[in-house]
Design an enzyme around this catalytic site. Structure first.
Site, PDB file in Angstrom:
ATOM      1  N   ARG A 169     -22.497  54.730  55.746  1.00 35.47           N
ATOM      2  CA  ARG A 169     -23.428  54.360  56.802  1.00 35.47           C
ATOM      3  C   ARG A 169     -22.791  54.927  58.062  1.00 35.47           C
ATOM      4  NH1 ARG A 169     -25.497  48.292  58.124  1.00 35.47           N
ATOM      5  NH2 ARG A 169     -23.735  48.399  59.569  1.00 35.47           N
ATOM      6  N   LYS A 198     -26.961  38.610  64.377  1.00 40.80           N
ATOM      7  CA  LYS A 198     -28.171  39.440  64.255  1.00 40.80           C
ATOM      8  C   LYS A 198     -29.205  38.869  63.304  1.00 40.80           C
ATOM      9  CE  LYS A 198     -26.438  42.501  60.641  1.00 40.80           C
ATOM     10  NZ  LYS A 198     -25.507  43.594  60.394  1.00 40.80           N
TER      11      LYS A 198
END
Ligand code: PLP
Length: 370
Positions: free
Chosen positions: A131, A36
């Site tokens: 998260r 990413k």
């Protein structure tokens, strides 16, 4: 040469990836190479695969689609929970995705049925970093429901630490992941293939004395790309920390006083502490700014200090370095600076191939633009 530009040394990346793959192999842990931070670069993905990673992971389906267009082989996992609005493209591009919401898995199930496919599901569990993740007490129930849905297959569970809150992977939270694996398997009467323990911040745990037990996968981005441990940003022994550098060109070089003069108000981006008086210094301005990289995340050559940055200027105290207008300065980016530079349309991306005399080849286009 085009500047600013990222220079990506594929040989050094291959060495970093292979070293980590081999070290983790001795612990029974496979590596998912995370692309990413490099916009799903097919070239870097292929280097990771050649170095022995089991598969690839990316958080953006656009990057995964770009890798598929460029025929990157090997399984690819979407490591961010899919958007329901992207369920169709997710099942077409990625073999597996990380999930925390039954509504999303249901949308994937419908999309997979329409596409005549079976989509893999890894359920993410919350172990304290706050998260993504299903609360541990809810995991078994969610796993049962996913197990019953058509055209999706529950392939495993995973967790992610050290991102939102800096919670460190330890013997305790990793043992909890193994225990959860066993309880889900007992509830379903089926084995889980993948137990994905975390990201580069898990390396210290994984290569230490703790028993990895059921954890059999780590997802590694930063440690491969930058050669450093995200827990304290220290270099990992035996890895290159300069596989990726950012070069920018000097557009002004002058001796100036170290303190501004005149009536002082806000700067372009708020206030900045007043500079100490160090007499007159050689200052260089580079044609790169916060639109190109995160200036806080750049490390220059010894003796060169970044004094400040605006959208398009990076201001340096160059010390005794003999530089001139038109010459370049190279920096090592941290993760934040790398991500900004990779996604900036103003920064050219060049890869250095191991063959081809190691010369630089302009290679990477942004997937969204292609
Ligand atoms: C970004 C990310 C990773 C890779 O993290 P690194 O610190 O770059 O190794 C792994 N897993 C998830 C879910 C991520 O979002």
């Amino acid at each position: 040469m085009t500047a600013p530009r990222l220079e990506i040394d594929l040989g050094k990346l291959r060495h970093n990836a292979r070293t980590l793959v081999e070290r983790l192999q001795t612990r029974g842990i496979a590596v998912t190479g995370v692309t990413k931070a490099v916009c799903g670069s097919a070239e870097i993905a292929n280097v990771m695969l050649a170095a022995g990673v089991n598969g690839l992971g990316d958080s953006r389906v656009e990057n995964i689609a770009a890798m598929r267009r460029l025929r990157v082989p090997g399984p690819i996992t979407l490591i961010r929970s899919p958007m329901i609005s992207q369920a169709d493209v997710v099942v077409r591009c990625a073999e597996t995705s990380f999930n925390t919401e039954l509504d999303v898995v249901a949308a994937l199930s419908t999309a997979a049925a329409q596409a005549g496919r079976v989509h893999g599901i890894v359920l993410m569990v919350e172990l304290g970093d706050l998260r993504e993740g299903i609360m541990p007490a809810d995991l078994e129930g969610v796993a049962r429901q996913v197990h019953r849905m058509r055209n999706v297959q529950l392939r495993g569970i995973g967790t992610n630490l050290a991102c939102q809150s800096g919670v460190t992977p330890t013997m305790e939270n990793m043992a909890e992941l193994s225990a959860l694996t066993r309880s889900v398997e007992a509830a379903l009467g089926a084995a889980l293939q993948i137990v994905s323990g975390g990201n580069s911040a898990n390396l210290e745990w994984a290569l230490g004395r703790a028993d990895p037990d059921r954890v059999n996968d780590l997802r590694l981005g930063e440690s491969i790309l930058l050669g450093c441990d995200p827990l304290n940003r220290s270099p990992i022994a035996g890895l290159y920390t300069d596989a990726i550098t950012l070069a920018a060109e000097i557009i002004e070089f002058k001796v100036k006083p170290s303190q501004p003069w005149g009536k002082i108000a806000q700067t372009a981006f708020g206030s900045r502490p007043r500079a100490a008086d160090r007499g007159s210094k050689s200052r260089a301005i580079l044609a790169a700014g916060i639109q190109d990289a995160d200036p806080e995340g750049l490390t220059g050559p010894p003796g060169i200090e970044i004094l400040g940055a605006s959208s398009d200027h990076l201001i340096l105290d160059v010390g005794e370095a003999s530089l001139r207008v038109g010459s370049e300065v190279s920096f090592r980016p941290n993760y934040s600076a790398l991500v900004r530079a990779m996604t900036s349309p103003f920064v050219a991306k060049f890869v250095r191939h191991e063959d081809a005399g190691r010369q630089l080849v302009k290679a990477i286009e942004l997937p969204i633009a292609s």
